[in-house]
Design a protein around this motif. Structure first.
Motif, PDB file in Angstrom:
ATOM      1  N   GLY A   1       0.323   0.713  29.569  1.00 20.86           N
ATOM      2  CA  GLY A   1       0.165   0.977  30.990  1.00 20.86           C
ATOM      3  C   GLY A   1      -1.260   0.998  31.480  1.00 20.86           C
ATOM      4  N   THR A   2      -2.223   1.073  30.596  1.00 25.96           N
ATOM      5  CA  THR A   2      -3.623   1.134  31.027  1.00 25.96           C
ATOM      6  C   THR A   2      -4.207  -0.258  31.289  1.00 25.96           C
ATOM      7  OG1 THR A   2      -4.383   1.086  28.720  1.00 25.96           O
ATOM      8  CG2 THR A   2      -3.979   3.243  29.714  1.00 25.96           C
ATOM      9  N   LYS A   3      -3.517  -1.277  30.882  1.00 25.29           N
ATOM     10  CA  LYS A   3      -4.017  -2.646  31.025  1.00 25.29           C
ATOM     11  C   LYS A   3      -3.424  -3.292  32.268  1.00 25.29           C
ATOM     12  CE  LYS A   3      -6.161  -6.321  29.232  1.00 25.29           C
ATOM     13  NZ  LYS A   3      -7.603  -6.380  28.924  1.00 25.29           N
ATOM     14  N   GLU A   4      -4.257  -3.963  33.082  1.00 25.03           N
ATOM     15  CA  GLU A   4      -3.756  -4.660  34.263  1.00 25.03           C
ATOM     16  C   GLU A   4      -3.344  -6.081  33.882  1.00 25.03           C
ATOM     17  OE1 GLU A   4      -5.778  -2.847  38.321  1.00 25.03           O
ATOM     18  OE2 GLU A   4      -6.417  -4.783  37.519  1.00 25.03           O
ATOM     19  N   TRP A   5      -2.084  -6.358  34.087  1.00 26.07           N
ATOM     20  CA  TRP A   5      -1.568  -7.698  33.859  1.00 26.07           C
ATOM     21  C   TRP A   5      -1.060  -8.238  35.193  1.00 26.07           C
ATOM     22  CZ3 TRP A   5      -2.141  -9.329  28.839  1.00 26.07           C
ATOM     23  CH2 TRP A   5      -2.257  -8.341  27.866  1.00 26.07           C
ATOM     24  N   TYR A   6      -0.871  -9.532  35.238  1.00 26.65           N
ATOM     25  CA  TYR A   6      -0.379 -10.138  36.472  1.00 26.65           C
ATOM     26  C   TYR A   6       0.722 -11.148  36.157  1.00 26.65           C
ATOM     27  CZ  TYR A   6      -4.359  -7.946  38.682  1.00 26.65           C
ATOM     28  OH  TYR A   6      -5.253  -7.013  39.142  1.00 26.65           O
ATOM     29  N   LYS A   7       1.560 -11.365  37.142  1.00 23.79           N
ATOM     30  CA  LYS A   7       2.629 -12.359  37.031  1.00 23.79           C
ATOM     31  C   LYS A   7       2.463 -13.379  38.150  1.00 23.79           C
ATOM     32  CE  LYS A   7       6.844 -11.077  36.150  1.00 23.79           C
ATOM     33  NZ  LYS A   7       8.158 -10.390  36.238  1.00 23.79           N
ATOM     34  N   ALA A   8       2.705 -14.646  37.838  1.00 24.71           N
ATOM     35  CA  ALA A   8       2.752 -15.684  38.873  1.00 24.71           C
ATOM     36  C   ALA A   8       4.144 -15.638  39.489  1.00 24.71           C
ATOM     37  CB  ALA A   8       2.475 -17.055  38.267  1.00 24.71           C
ATOM     38  N   ILE A   9       4.197 -15.489  40.820  1.00 26.45           N
ATOM     39  CA  ILE A   9       5.511 -15.257  41.438  1.00 26.45           C
ATOM     40  C   ILE A   9       5.837 -16.230  42.578  1.00 26.45           C
ATOM     41  CG2 ILE A   9       5.581 -12.818  40.823  1.00 26.45           C
ATOM     42  CD1 ILE A   9       4.769 -12.211  43.747  1.00 26.45           C
ATOM     43  N   GLY A  10       4.988 -17.230  42.847  1.00 27.95           N
ATOM     44  CA  GLY A  10       5.382 -18.167  43.888  1.00 27.95           C
ATOM     45  C   GLY A  10       4.229 -18.777  44.641  1.00 27.95           C
ATOM     46  N   ILE A  11       4.502 -19.185  45.895  1.00 30.63           N
ATOM     47  CA  ILE A  11       3.516 -19.915  46.699  1.00 30.63           C
ATOM     48  C   ILE A  11       3.444 -19.358  48.122  1.00 30.63           C
ATOM     49  CG2 ILE A  11       3.418 -22.142  45.532  1.00 30.63           C
ATOM     50  CD1 ILE A  11       5.733 -23.087  47.265  1.00 30.63           C
ATOM     51  N   TYR A  12       2.273 -19.549  48.721  1.00 28.37           N
ATOM     52  CA  TYR A  12       1.984 -19.165  50.099  1.00 28.37           C
ATOM     53  C   TYR A  12       1.740 -20.455  50.867  1.00 28.37           C
ATOM     54  CZ  TYR A  12      -0.855 -17.134  53.951  1.00 28.37           C
ATOM     55  OH  TYR A  12      -1.370 -16.764  55.170  1.00 28.37           O
TER      56      TYR A  12
END
Length: 562
Positions: free
Chosen positions: A514-525
């Motif tokens: 939980g201390t690590k920031e991860w990201y997910k690709a979730i789409g387009i703008y």
């Protein structure tokens, strides 16, 4: 397309048997086929049609034709002791002889009940017609005779199926085989002849055009041929709608993945083989063979294409407004990261990475984590569409149809600067999103204190109220095709319209770390594009300035995308 008369008895249930007027293409393409020329490359072996003998391809000075088909429809597929598959030919196909498409009575034919169902929708004939059951080989011989084909490339014979090294070598040449053939004959049994009485057209078009359009619909929606991984390459090279083989622009990762991620194969390795042949340069960077485990093979492939092309991030939602899946994703069992679009749907048009404001070259580690570092990024607060898959309201099809009707009425009014209600403006954007990207709008962003006309739609793979857009400008090229009066059954490319997108990510907290920031690709703008009242006339650099110019940060942030 060549249509095979072949129906199982269970397919006859709940079908009407009244004879109906039929729609067939009467366009004579004989001269077109005769004039078609092949490229310089020749496959290792070809079939000489006159005696059905395998001959070295280098001996053939004239051109050749390639065959595209599905193994299951060419015989009985059986698995051998070594795990490989073989196809046993059988007499499951039908050839109709002495059949005149333009006149007569179908009752003169001697058919079984199953065959009568298939043939009854054809125009009747006064000639004496007979039908015979043949093996797949004999069917191919008849097709070659009808199409005046002298040399044929047929993988089952031209590739030694018992020699793994030979198969691998030939598989790596598939892109050359199909791109250098005079033309490819695709055998698609599911392509039917349609009754024009049940076809509603918006504009008057002739039967040749309508027959061709309906054949494409049958092929794309019903056929096994369209669903198989191995036919992807043939589809990309000869389907003008995909514009994949354009010599000036070339294909794109997005076009290939939009099809590939929903196709199936008997062996998982075949999915990567077919994709690699669409981008043959991939073979320079990676080794693909059945001896390398599938997880390593899949990871290596995606890591290679993403390293060279970030347009892989241009994907949207795979859900209709009612939360039903648009397509069944076939790659989910490989534990793939979000940035390959594992939960979404890529755009079918060609997409390029126009401009990026990244601090360094992006990278992908062995654990399939995508590292992107930039000072320029923007956090958006987004809201789900009322009629969308993530709407807090229950889906109401009637309500959605009413909104569509309101939108259509608005566009019938001359002059588009008239004041509009908020929901009408948003539905405007939702329709643009689906028509341009083939992905449904799920959320929208409206700048604070800005009018609703400045709102923009997003197509996301999961719900959120806050997300991040990255300064990676993605440009899609949509082919403009027009029908010519002198040849209404053919379409001609007249140019391109284009639209801009930005990739969207969201923060993801790993419960185990939980201390690590991860990201997910979730789409387009969706930003907008050409040929709209909201069209973008600025260059790519100016577009990014207008979006991120006031939102740069003092230090570059590293986004680690799982």
């Amino acid at each position: 397309m060549i249509r095979i008369l072949h129906v199982h008895s269970e397919q006859l249930k709940d079908r009407q048997t009244d004879q109906a007027e039929s729609l067939v293409s009467t366009l004579d393409t004989t001269q077109y086929r005769r004039d078609a020329t092949a490229g310089e490359y020749r496959p290792t072996y070809l079939i000489r049609v006159s005696d059905w003998k395998k001959v070295p391809g280098k001996q053939v000075e004239t051109g050749y034709c390639a065959l595209s088909y599905v193994w299951e429809q060419s015989g009985d597929v059986v698995q051998k002791e070594n795990g490989e598959y073989d196809c046993i030919d059988n007499e499951g196909r039908c050839i109709v002889e002495g059949y005149d498409m333009n006149k007569g009575d179908i009752t003169t034919m001697t058919l079984t009940e199953e065959e009568k169902y298939e043939v009854q929708f054809l125009p009747s004939t006064t000639s004496k017609a007979t039908i015979k059951h043949v093996a797949y080989k004999e069917l191919l011989q008849q097709i070659c005779k009808d199409f005046e084909i002298e040399y044929l490339w047929y993988d089952k014979i031209c590739i030694d199926q018992s020699d793994d090294e030979n198969k691998l070598r030939e598989i790596k040449q598939m892109h050359k085989i199909y791109s250098n053939a005079c033309y490819t004959v695709a055998i698609v049994p599911e392509v039917h002849i349609h009754d024009p009485k049940v076809i509603n057209t918006i504009i008057p078009i002739n039967n040749d055009t309508e027959a061709s359009l309906r054949a494409w619909i049958d092929m794309a929606q019903k056929s096994l041929w369209w669903k198989r991984s191995w036919t992807l390459e043939e589809t990309m090279y000869f389907n003008w709608m995909l514009d994949f083989a354009n010599q000036q622009r070339g294909g794109s990762v997005n076009q290939a993945l939009s099809e590939a991620h929903f196709r199936t194969s008997s062996k998982e390795h075949d999915k990567i083989f077919s994709l690699a042949n669409i981008f043959p340069d991939m073979f320079k960077y990676m080794e693909i063979n059945n001896k390398i485990d599938i997880k390593t093979t899949v990871n290596h492939f995606y890591r290679t294409i993403a390293t060279h092309d970030l347009s892989i991030l241009c994907f949207g939602s795979n859900l209709f407004y009612n939360s039903r899946e648009i397509g069944v994703y076939t790659m989910k069992n490989h534990n793939l990261p979000s940035w390959i679009g594992v939960s979404g749907c890529h755009l079918g048009d060609r997409v390029t990475t126009t401009t990026t404001w990244l601090q360094s070259q992006h990278s992908i580690c062995d654990d399939m984590l995508l590292y992107i570092s930039t000072e320029y990024y923007k956090t958006l607060s987004v809201v789900p569409f009322d009629c969308g898959c993530f709407s807090p309201l229950s889906y109401d099809e009637q309500q959605w149809n009413q909104k569509i009707y309101k939108f259509e009425k608005r566009w019938m009014v001359k002059g588009l600067s008239i004041p509009v209600e908020e929901d009408t403006a948003l539905i405007d954007w939702a329709i643009k999103m689906i028509s341009i990207s083939s992905c449904y709008a799920t959320h929208y962003y409206q700048p604070q204190d800005a009018p609703v006309m400045q709102a923009r739609p997003l197509s996301l793979t999961e719900d959120c109220d806050e997300c991040i857009i990255l300064p990676i400008l993605l440009k899609s090229y949509s082919l403009i095709a027009e029908r010519r009066e002198e040849s209404p059954s053919l379409h001609f490319s007249t140019g391109y319209t284009y639209h801009y997108f930005l990739p969207v990510i969201k923060i993801y907290v790993d419960a185990a770390n939980g201390t690590k920031e991860w990201y997910k690709a979730i789409g387009i703008y969706f930003l907008g594009g050409a040929f709209h009242k909201d069209h973008i006339s600025d260059g790519p650099y100016e577009i990014l300035i207008s979006i991120f110019g006031d939102d740069d940060h003092s230090e570059a942030k590293e986004f680690i995308i799982q």
